[in-house]
Design an enzyme around this catalytic site. Structure first.
Site, short mmCIF file in Angstrom:
data_model
loop_
_atom_site.label_atom_id
_atom_site.label_comp_id
_atom_site.label_asym_id
_atom_site.label_seq_id
_atom_site.Cartn_x
_atom_site.Cartn_y
_atom_site.Cartn_z
N ARG A 143 0.85 -1.21 0.00
CA ARG A 143 0.00 0.00 0.00
C ARG A 143 0.88 1.25 0.00
O ARG A 143 0.63 2.21 -0.73
CB ARG A 143 -0.94 -0.01 1.19
CG ARG A 143 -2.27 -0.69 0.95
CD ARG A 143 -2.17 -2.08 0.32
NE ARG A 143 -3.46 -2.72 0.22
CZ ARG A 143 -4.03 -3.44 1.18
NH1 ARG A 143 -3.38 -3.65 2.33
NH2 ARG A 143 -5.22 -3.95 1.00
N ASP A 172 -0.24 -6.32 -3.70
CA ASP A 172 -1.65 -6.01 -3.45
C ASP A 172 -2.19 -5.25 -4.66
O ASP A 172 -1.48 -5.05 -5.65
CB ASP A 172 -1.82 -5.23 -2.14
CG ASP A 172 -3.10 -5.65 -1.41
OD1 ASP A 172 -4.18 -5.51 -2.01
OD2 ASP A 172 -3.01 -6.14 -0.27
N HIS A 243 -6.94 -9.22 -4.39
CA HIS A 243 -5.87 -8.25 -4.09
C HIS A 243 -4.78 -8.31 -5.16
O HIS A 243 -3.59 -8.26 -4.85
CB HIS A 243 -5.28 -8.52 -2.70
CG HIS A 243 -6.19 -8.09 -1.57
ND1 HIS A 243 -6.37 -6.78 -1.21
CD2 HIS A 243 -6.99 -8.82 -0.74
CE1 HIS A 243 -7.21 -6.71 -0.19
NE2 HIS A 243 -7.62 -7.93 0.10
N GLU A 310 -10.27 -11.97 1.22
CA GLU A 310 -11.08 -10.93 0.61
C GLU A 310 -11.08 -10.99 -0.92
O GLU A 310 -10.71 -10.03 -1.59
CB GLU A 310 -10.57 -9.56 1.07
CG GLU A 310 -10.67 -9.36 2.57
CD GLU A 310 -10.12 -8.00 3.03
OE1 GLU A 310 -10.72 -7.44 3.95
OE2 GLU A 310 -9.11 -7.53 2.47
N TRP A 376 -7.16 -13.89 11.19
CA TRP A 376 -7.23 -12.41 11.27
C TRP A 376 -8.63 -11.90 11.58
O TRP A 376 -8.77 -10.84 12.16
CB TRP A 376 -6.68 -11.78 10.00
CG TRP A 376 -7.57 -11.85 8.78
CD1 TRP A 376 -7.68 -12.88 7.90
CD2 TRP A 376 -8.45 -10.81 8.30
NE1 TRP A 376 -8.58 -12.58 6.90
CE2 TRP A 376 -9.06 -11.31 7.12
CE3 TRP A 376 -8.77 -9.52 8.74
CZ2 TRP A 376 -9.99 -10.57 6.38
CZ3 TRP A 376 -9.69 -8.79 8.00
CH2 TRP A 376 -10.28 -9.31 6.84
N TYR A 401 -4.20 -5.47 15.09
CA TYR A 401 -4.05 -4.72 13.84
C TYR A 401 -3.56 -3.31 14.22
O TYR A 401 -4.31 -2.49 14.73
CB TYR A 401 -5.38 -4.66 13.08
CG TYR A 401 -5.53 -5.78 12.05
CD1 TYR A 401 -5.08 -7.06 12.33
CD2 TYR A 401 -6.09 -5.53 10.80
CE1 TYR A 401 -5.19 -8.07 11.39
CE2 TYR A 401 -6.21 -6.54 9.85
CZ TYR A 401 -5.75 -7.81 10.15
OH TYR A 401 -5.87 -8.81 9.22
N ASP A 403 -2.73 -0.86 12.48
CA ASP A 403 -3.20 0.30 11.71
C ASP A 403 -4.37 0.97 12.42
O ASP A 403 -4.63 2.14 12.23
CB ASP A 403 -3.58 -0.08 10.27
CG ASP A 403 -4.53 -1.27 10.19
OD1 ASP A 403 -4.53 -2.13 11.09
OD2 ASP A 403 -5.29 -1.34 9.19
N TRP A 451 -0.94 -2.76 8.33
CA TRP A 451 -1.43 -2.40 6.99
C TRP A 451 -1.18 -0.91 6.80
O TRP A 451 -1.49 -0.12 7.71
CB TRP A 451 -2.91 -2.74 6.86
CG TRP A 451 -3.18 -4.20 7.08
CD1 TRP A 451 -3.70 -4.78 8.19
CD2 TRP A 451 -2.95 -5.26 6.15
NE1 TRP A 451 -3.80 -6.14 8.02
CE2 TRP A 451 -3.34 -6.47 6.77
CE3 TRP A 451 -2.43 -5.32 4.85
CZ2 TRP A 451 -3.24 -7.71 6.16
CZ3 TRP A 451 -2.33 -6.56 4.23
CH2 TRP A 451 -2.73 -7.73 4.88
N THR A 452 -0.68 -0.52 5.63
CA THR A 452 -0.12 0.84 5.55
C THR A 452 -0.93 1.81 4.69
O THR A 452 -0.37 2.78 4.20
CB THR A 452 1.33 0.77 5.03
OG1 THR A 452 1.32 0.13 3.74
CG2 THR A 452 2.22 0.00 5.97
N GLU A 453 -2.23 1.57 4.55
CA GLU A 453 -3.01 2.52 3.74
C GLU A 453 -2.79 3.97 4.18
O GLU A 453 -2.71 4.87 3.35
CB GLU A 453 -4.52 2.20 3.85
CG GLU A 453 -4.98 0.99 3.07
CD GLU A 453 -5.02 -0.27 3.92
OE1 GLU A 453 -4.24 -0.36 4.90
OE2 GLU A 453 -5.83 -1.17 3.60
C1 ACM Z 1 -6.66 -8.86 5.89
O1 ACM Z 1 -6.64 -8.02 6.80
N1 ACM Z 1 -7.33 -8.64 4.78
C2 ACM Z 1 -5.94 -10.11 6.01
#
Ligand code: ACM
Length: 536
Positions: A143, A172, A243, A310, A376, A401, A403, A451-453
């Site tokens: 990301r 991704d 993804h 996802e 997760w 998480y 983030d 997660w680095t959004e």
């Molecule tokens: C995830 O957070 N989609 C693994």
């Protein structure tokens, strides 16, 4: 002593000390070479002391292996004549060296000496070993790209906290970050996007500036070797079959060409879950086998992560080719098609002596015996996997998480997700109580996911990760009691010393009172936010 993570047993004798000085010699026994190199390079730089090889009984730093200890365990004794550090194996010795560094004080975490410092150690005995063998951190470099130097720095930060698995999220929708020689467009096209979304979901804004970057194969070799020297395993993740828009933007034939004009796709410039997923063709399988062939040459890790999370099924529902594939394979529906993808790579990796690991969605459809699951979406996937005999990494979004915001106050820089405070992380229990001891044996350990959004720079990553990673490290390493009985106040007291270490390391952590403490309103602290967060 204020050690973090808290050791199994530690005692200090009042009065005496040993002081590391210019004449201190290192006696490095057989098998201790890596720890010796690390001590000279890291403590040597911080202290300015030569720490030269030598012999004798006095003024020594003695390194040895002791087969009686666990492979990752160590025993550290500071006596008036020196330091005796014994590891069950090279890894244990290395973790013991991390404890020694903490005992030397915060300036031992700098890269050059501060004039006038003394390196006095209290007379101490520590005996220690980890609770879990998988003490993981997942870093999403897709990301937002983290240049190689930042990854090496994170490996050092992990080592300082006795963490030993870097789960490297390399691909991704928004970027492909690892060079694959036979498919140059994966990075040539797939590693840059034209712009990036920021701001809240209700009122999005775009930064109209290209963002990207990738690691060459030599960069990866360097990262893997740097990690190995620190007893950290790098587990690469190539996310499929969802993804995957960056890969499809580079090679449009990987997408569902009978549903969308994949030649018109670009690397994605927004967040969420792209509807553009891989086409279930033999060509796609062969393509990704090519990717994994190169990956296996780069990453010696037993586990290879294939994502599997996802994956929207809409394109497969609409695609005549995907529907024909479902019929031809005798599958019930699109969910089984997803499972077919995963099972293919499960077999493929197993045949090459590796083990597949994927996000907990991969459980939906059955897995080969050796496959493992990253749980997760809470504990449920992990519990189901352990009961079915699969190994599990526990990384529930409700707890680890990073983030997600650390506080409910109005001054969090980018307040996405739910509130996960330092205390929430400290009270995270990786082994759910409903598992039998045998099932619990399948819990390899916990992992924190980053997660680095909304982390566009190393400073933003630091802010989200610290201080919570210190609490996480204690959960992963130390034998803590049940969550409600954990001494969080005691942890916070030890954190006072640990913040000074993080300062010396140059970590841009979230200050304990928040970024703008004068704006803090009593009463909002730690209160959970209801409803779906604005930006996730
Ligand atoms: C995830 O957070 N989609 C693994």
């Amino acid at each position: 002593m204020d050690l973090i993570p808290r050791p199994g047993r530690a005692t200090t004798r009042e009065g005496g000390f040993f002081e590391l000085g210019p004449d201190t010699k290192v006696l490095a026994g057989e098998g201790t070479e890596a720890a010796d190199r690390w001590l000279r390079a890291t403590l040597g730089a911080a202290t300015g002391l030569p720490l030269a090889p030598g012999s004798g009984e006095d003024d020594v730093l003695r390194l040895s292996l002791d087969g009686e200890l666990d492979a990752e365990g160590y025993r550290l004794a500071v006596v008036p004549s020196g330091v005796h550090l014994a590891g069950g194996g090279p890894a244990g010795l290395f973790w013991g060296a991390q404890t020694l560094r903490q005992l030397l004080g915060p300036d031992a975490f700098r890269r050059a000496p501060i004039p006038g410092r003394q390196w006095r150690l209290p007379l101490t005995e520590v005996e220690d070993a980890p609770r879990f063998r998988w003490r993981g951190l997942m870093l999403d470099v897709a990301r937002h790209f983290m240049p190689k130097d930042g990854v090496l720095r994170y490996l050092d930060l992990m080592a300082a906290h006795k963490l030993n698995v870097l789960h490297f999220h390399l691909t991704d929708d928004q970027g492909w970050r690892v060079e694959i020689e036979r498919y140059p467009k994966l990075t040539g096209t797939g590693s840059w996007r034209a712009r990036t979304k920021f701001g809240h979901r209700a009122s999005p804004l775009w930064e109209e500036k290209p963002h990207g970057g990738h690691y060459t194969q030599d960069d990866i070799r360097e990262i893997v070797a740097y990690a190995a020297e620190r007893h950290i395993t790098v587990v690469p993740e190539i996310d499929l079959p969802g993804h995957s828009q960056a890969a499809i933007a580079a090679y449009p034939e990987l997408g569902n060409t009978d549903v969308v004009d994949t030649a018109g796709l670009t690397v994605w410039d927004t967040w969420g879950i792209s509807p553009n997923v891989l086409a279930p063709t033999d060509r796609t399988l062969r393509f990704y086998e090519g990717v994994f062939e190169e990956l296996l040459g780069l990453f010696p890790s037993e586990f290879i992560h294939v994502g599997g999370d996802e994956c929207p099924k809409e394109q497969w529902r609409q695609s005549p080719a995907a529907q024909a594939r479902i019929k031809e394979l005798g599958l019930a529906d699109e969910d089984e098609l997803q499972s077919w993808f995963i099972k293919h790579f499960d077999r493929w990796l197993t045949a090459r002596g590796r083990r597949l690991i994927g996000w907990d969605e991969i459980l939906e459809g059955g897995l080969a015996a050796g496959a493992a699951v990253s749980s997760w979406r809470g504990y449920a996937g992990g519990v189901a996997a352990a009961r079915a005999g699969h190994d599990v990494v526990m990384c529930p979004e409700q707890q680890v998480y990073l983030d997600h915001r650390q506080d409910a106050g109005p001054d969090e820089p980018v307040p996405i997700g739910y509130v996960r405070t330092l205390e929430d992380v400290y009270r995270f229990e990786p082994v759910p109580p409903e598992l039998t001891p045998e099932e619990a044996g399948h819990v390899l350990g916990p992992q924190a996911n980053v997660w680095t959004e909304v982390m566009e720079s190393p400073a933003r990553v630091d802010y989200q990760v610290f201080p919570r990673l210190a609490a996480f490290a204690e959960v992963a390493w130390s034998d803590l009691p049940a969550p409600a009985e954990r001494d969080f106040a005691g942890f916070e007291r030890r954190m006072a010393a640990h913040y000074r270490r993080l300062d010396a390391l140059g970590v841009a952590y979230r200050p304990p009172g928040g970024p703008l403490p004068w704006q803090r309103r009593p009463g909002v602290l730690g209160r959970p936010i209801d409803g779906r967060p604005p930006n996730k």
